[in-house]
Design an enzyme around this catalytic site. Structure first.
Site, PDB file in Angstrom:
ATOM      1  N   LYS A  75       0.841  -1.205   0.000  1.00  0.00           N
ATOM      2  CA  LYS A  75       0.000   0.000   0.000  1.00  0.00           C
ATOM      3  C   LYS A  75       0.874   1.252   0.000  1.00  0.00           C
ATOM      4  O   LYS A  75       2.071   1.175   0.271  1.00  0.00           O
ATOM      5  CB  LYS A  75      -0.915  -0.022   1.223  1.00  0.00           C
ATOM      6  CG  LYS A  75      -0.180  -0.001   2.563  1.00  0.00           C
ATOM      7  CD  LYS A  75      -1.137  -0.244   3.732  1.00  0.00           C
ATOM      8  CE  LYS A  75      -0.394  -0.274   5.058  1.00  0.00           C
ATOM      9  NZ  LYS A  75      -1.276  -0.667   6.167  1.00  0.00           N
ATOM     10  N   ARG A 127     -11.097  -0.271  14.850  1.00  0.00           N
ATOM     11  CA  ARG A 127     -10.956   0.432  13.572  1.00  0.00           C
ATOM     12  C   ARG A 127     -11.913  -0.279  12.611  1.00  0.00           C
ATOM     13  O   ARG A 127     -13.108  -0.109  12.724  1.00  0.00           O
ATOM     14  CB  ARG A 127      -9.480   0.410  13.121  1.00  0.00           C
ATOM     15  CG  ARG A 127      -9.209   1.290  11.920  1.00  0.00           C
ATOM     16  CD  ARG A 127      -7.715   1.364  11.572  1.00  0.00           C
ATOM     17  NE  ARG A 127      -7.120   0.070  11.260  1.00  0.00           N
ATOM     18  CZ  ARG A 127      -5.841  -0.089  10.905  1.00  0.00           C
ATOM     19  NH1 ARG A 127      -5.023   0.949  10.827  1.00  0.00           N
ATOM     20  NH2 ARG A 127      -5.368  -1.294  10.633  1.00  0.00           N
ATOM     21  N   HIS A 179      -6.312  -7.936  13.536  1.00  0.00           N
ATOM     22  CA  HIS A 179      -5.085  -7.133  13.543  1.00  0.00           C
ATOM     23  C   HIS A 179      -4.588  -6.975  14.980  1.00  0.00           C
ATOM     24  O   HIS A 179      -5.311  -6.468  15.837  1.00  0.00           O
ATOM     25  CB  HIS A 179      -5.405  -5.770  12.918  1.00  0.00           C
ATOM     26  CG  HIS A 179      -4.194  -4.964  12.529  1.00  0.00           C
ATOM     27  ND1 HIS A 179      -3.116  -5.503  11.853  1.00  0.00           N
ATOM     28  CD2 HIS A 179      -3.895  -3.652  12.695  1.00  0.00           C
ATOM     29  CE1 HIS A 179      -2.217  -4.556  11.627  1.00  0.00           C
ATOM     30  NE2 HIS A 179      -2.667  -3.424  12.130  1.00  0.00           N
ATOM     31  N   ARG A 188       0.747 -10.676   6.961  1.00  0.00           N
ATOM     32  CA  ARG A 188       0.670  -9.427   6.166  1.00  0.00           C
ATOM     33  C   ARG A 188       1.863  -8.552   6.531  1.00  0.00           C
ATOM     34  O   ARG A 188       1.839  -7.851   7.526  1.00  0.00           O
ATOM     35  CB  ARG A 188      -0.623  -8.661   6.486  1.00  0.00           C
ATOM     36  CG  ARG A 188      -1.904  -9.467   6.333  1.00  0.00           C
ATOM     37  CD  ARG A 188      -3.121  -8.597   6.665  1.00  0.00           C
ATOM     38  NE  ARG A 188      -3.084  -8.012   7.983  1.00  0.00           N
ATOM     39  CZ  ARG A 188      -3.597  -8.570   9.083  1.00  0.00           C
ATOM     40  NH1 ARG A 188      -4.210  -9.739   9.014  1.00  0.00           N
ATOM     41  NH2 ARG A 188      -3.512  -7.947  10.246  1.00  0.00           N
ATOM     42  N   TYR A 196      14.779  30.784   6.014  1.00  0.00           N
ATOM     43  CA  TYR A 196      13.553  31.441   6.488  1.00  0.00           C
ATOM     44  C   TYR A 196      13.584  31.675   8.000  1.00  0.00           C
ATOM     45  O   TYR A 196      14.074  30.828   8.752  1.00  0.00           O
ATOM     46  CB  TYR A 196      12.332  30.573   6.155  1.00  0.00           C
ATOM     47  CG  TYR A 196      11.952  30.596   4.700  1.00  0.00           C
ATOM     48  CD1 TYR A 196      11.520  31.773   4.081  1.00  0.00           C
ATOM     49  CD2 TYR A 196      12.005  29.434   3.931  1.00  0.00           C
ATOM     50  CE1 TYR A 196      11.166  31.791   2.752  1.00  0.00           C
ATOM     51  CE2 TYR A 196      11.646  29.443   2.588  1.00  0.00           C
ATOM     52  CZ  TYR A 196      11.228  30.632   2.003  1.00  0.00           C
ATOM     53  OH  TYR A 196      10.875  30.646   0.688  1.00  0.00           O
ATOM     54  N   CYS A 252      13.420  24.110   3.509  1.00  0.00           N
ATOM     55  CA  CYS A 252      12.494  24.762   2.569  1.00  0.00           C
ATOM     56  C   CYS A 252      11.740  23.693   1.778  1.00  0.00           C
ATOM     57  O   CYS A 252      12.011  22.502   1.900  1.00  0.00           O
ATOM     58  CB  CYS A 252      13.262  25.644   1.597  1.00  0.00           C
ATOM     59  SG  CYS A 252      14.433  26.758   2.376  1.00  0.00           S
ATOM     60  N   MET A 253      10.839  24.130   0.930  1.00  0.00           N
ATOM     61  CA  MET A 253      10.062  23.183   0.135  1.00  0.00           C
ATOM     62  C   MET A 253      10.967  22.376  -0.811  1.00  0.00           C
ATOM     63  O   MET A 253      10.792  21.169  -0.975  1.00  0.00           O
ATOM     64  CB  MET A 253       8.985  23.920  -0.670  1.00  0.00           C
ATOM     65  CG  MET A 253       8.041  22.985  -1.394  1.00  0.00           C
ATOM     66  SD  MET A 253       6.811  23.840  -2.379  1.00  0.00           S
ATOM     67  CE  MET A 253       5.582  24.247  -1.169  1.00  0.00           C
ATOM     68  N   ASP A 254      11.954  23.039  -1.406  1.00  0.00           N
ATOM     69  CA  ASP A 254      12.746  22.393  -2.456  1.00  0.00           C
ATOM     70  C   ASP A 254      14.244  22.324  -2.158  1.00  0.00           C
ATOM     71  O   ASP A 254      15.002  21.785  -2.950  1.00  0.00           O
ATOM     72  CB  ASP A 254      12.576  23.167  -3.773  1.00  0.00           C
ATOM     73  CG  ASP A 254      11.132  23.598  -3.971  1.00  0.00           C
ATOM     74  OD1 ASP A 254      10.267  22.709  -3.926  1.00  0.00           O
ATOM     75  OD2 ASP A 254      10.876  24.816  -4.106  1.00  0.00           O
TER      76      ASP A 254
HETATM   77  C1  PLP Z   1      -0.544  -1.686   6.831  1.00  0.00           C
HETATM   78  C2  PLP Z   1      -1.108  -2.936   7.379  1.00  0.00           C
HETATM   79  C3  PLP Z   1      -0.276  -4.054   7.605  1.00  0.00           C
HETATM   80  C4  PLP Z   1       1.226  -3.999   7.442  1.00  0.00           C
HETATM   81  O1  PLP Z   1       1.784  -3.509   8.618  1.00  0.00           O
HETATM   82  P1  PLP Z   1       3.359  -3.432   8.863  1.00  0.00           P
HETATM   83  O2  PLP Z   1       3.475  -3.055  10.299  1.00  0.00           O
HETATM   84  O3  PLP Z   1       3.896  -2.396   7.945  1.00  0.00           O
HETATM   85  O4  PLP Z   1       3.923  -4.770   8.578  1.00  0.00           O
HETATM   86  C5  PLP Z   1      -0.871  -5.225   8.026  1.00  0.00           C
HETATM   87  N1  PLP Z   1      -2.211  -5.303   8.239  1.00  0.00           N
HETATM   88  C6  PLP Z   1      -3.028  -4.243   8.069  1.00  0.00           C
HETATM   89  C7  PLP Z   1      -4.471  -4.402   8.322  1.00  0.00           C
HETATM   90  C8  PLP Z   1      -2.503  -3.033   7.643  1.00  0.00           C
HETATM   91  O5  PLP Z   1      -3.318  -1.986   7.488  1.00  0.00           O
END
Ligand code: PLP
Length: 380
Positions: free
Chosen positions: A45, A139, A167, A226, A272, A320-322
């Site tokens: 992601k 969540r 999770h 995951r 700045y 700065c930005m850049d």
């Molecule tokens: C982003 C995410 C992960 C990955 O988490 P990490 O700590 O980067 O390994 C796993 N499960 C869910 C639901 C997530 O949103």
């Protein structure tokens, strides 16, 4: 894959080098940690945590990873459009009106609660889903206490339930009360699975852990892990001590160039707000990278450093930005065009994403995922 030519236009200003061999190494190391029968689900992601989603997923396909997770339907569609193979699970909410796209792009959708399931089921097109179970984070997920609702999701005609997951949200902590809490989450989840089994529901694949889950609870049986941040060879914070500490290699380095050097005298200011005022005659270098590239502005005024000629040089004044400015008074022979390393190795020194994240009061996940779209990504 492109090779790094020093005078490529894209490397004149600021860029991220992505070391795919290190990604391969991390995959190998992490796979070795997984319990028997557990498959690595690569979390890609947020542009693969800033590393470039398509390039990362393509490389993972090449080394035999065929299971991915993304946050949004757009991210999933993008991977499919670029030919990524395997299962792609959307971890976030998708509005039911986008169901035809889930079908067209063969994406698996997370069911975020009972009502979401019913809405997804209402269309006559069958889709693949994973049911998210809330075991305390509050969540996404249907509450683990609502067993009747969860059972009825399995009865939905148009939902092919391919997974069920929860999770662990304090798996990074090694404090006793957090460990006890995690164990409660696990017990609630397993109780639910047992209940479903007793009601003659054939259990789909199940998954529980993300990076810290694997590093602190490697013994848990599951069908997928995951894994996000650890895949990129980084942990969230330098203070995290995990039960197992595999040798992971950071995949990303962040670099920029010196575009101007000047000498200022004691009492003169830089940047700045006149936030830096020289206490001695000072040589400074201007680097062509800024907060729009993802360098946290909170690293201003000495909170951050960069590597140049293998030495640490403090960031002076406000970022700065850049651009940003560094003090190179004590580093000799710096010239226009020299490379400065903001993340990664330079000489025998190294600046880690964990270190920089901590200095800017965040976690490496945020630092990396906010790296700007303006940065060229160079794959090595
Ligand atoms: C982003 C995410 C992960 C990955 O988490 P990490 O700590 O980067 O390994 C796993 N499960 C869910 C639901 C997530 O949103």
């Amino acid at each position: 894959m492109r090779t790094l030519t020093l005078h490529s236009n894209n490397l004149d200003r600021a860029w991220a080098e992505i070391h795919l061999a290190n990604l391969g190494h991390n995959v190998k190391v992490l796979r070795n940690l997984l319990p028997h029968g557990c498959e690595l689900m690569a979390v890609v992601k947020a542009n693969a945590y800033g590393h470039g989603d398509v390039k990362i997923a393509r490389y993972l396909n090449r080394i035999g990873v065929f299971s991915f997770a993304v946050a949004t339907i757009e991210e999933g569609i993008r991977l499919r459009t670029y030919g990524i193979k395997g299962n792609i699970l959307i971890l976030g909410y998708t509005d039911p009106h986008r169901l035809p796209e889930l079908v067209r792009y063969r994406l698996s959708q997370t069911v975020v609660d009972y009502k979401h399931a019913k809405q997804l089921n209402a269309s006559e097109q069958p889709i693949s889903v994973h049911i998210k179970i809330d075991t305390g984070m509050h969540r996404l997920g249907e509450s683990c206490n609502n067993t009747a609702e969860i059972e009825s999701i399995f009865q939905c005609r148009n939902l092919r339930v391919c997974g069920i997951y929860t999770h662990l949200y304090v798996a990074d902590s090694t404090q006793e009360d957090d460990i006890a809490f995690t164990k409660e989450q696990l017990s609630d989840f397993y109780t639910l699975l047992e209940h479903l089994k007793q009601h003659r529901i054939k259990l789909p694949k199940m998954h529980i852990q993300s990076s810290y889950g694997i590093l602190n609870y490697p013994e848990l049986q599951c069908s997928y892990a995951r894994i996000g941040i650890a895949l990129y060879g980084v942990l969230s914070s330098p203070s995290n001590r995990t039960k197992i500490q595999p040798e992971l290699r950071p995949v990303l380095s962040l670099k920029s160039r010196v575009v101007l050097i000047r000498q200022i005298v004691a009492g003169e200011c830089v940047g700045y707000g006149r936030a830096f005022s020289a206490s001695r005659n000072t040589r400074i270098a201007v680097l062509s990278i800024g907060y729009a590239d993802g360098v946290p502005r909170s690293l201003s005024c000495g909170k951050g450093e960069v590597l140049i000629h293998g030495c640490r040089a403090p960031i002076i004044g406000r970022i700065c930005m850049d651009q940003l400015m560094i003090d190179i008074t004590d580093i000799h022979n710096v010239k226009r065009g020299d490379i400065a390393t903001l993340l990664g190795e330079g000489g025998s020194e190294v600046i880690t994403a964990e270190e920089v994240a901590a200095a800017s009061e965040t976690i490496a996940n945020e630092l990396l995922s906010r790296l700007g779209s303006r940065l060229e990504r160079v794959y090595l």
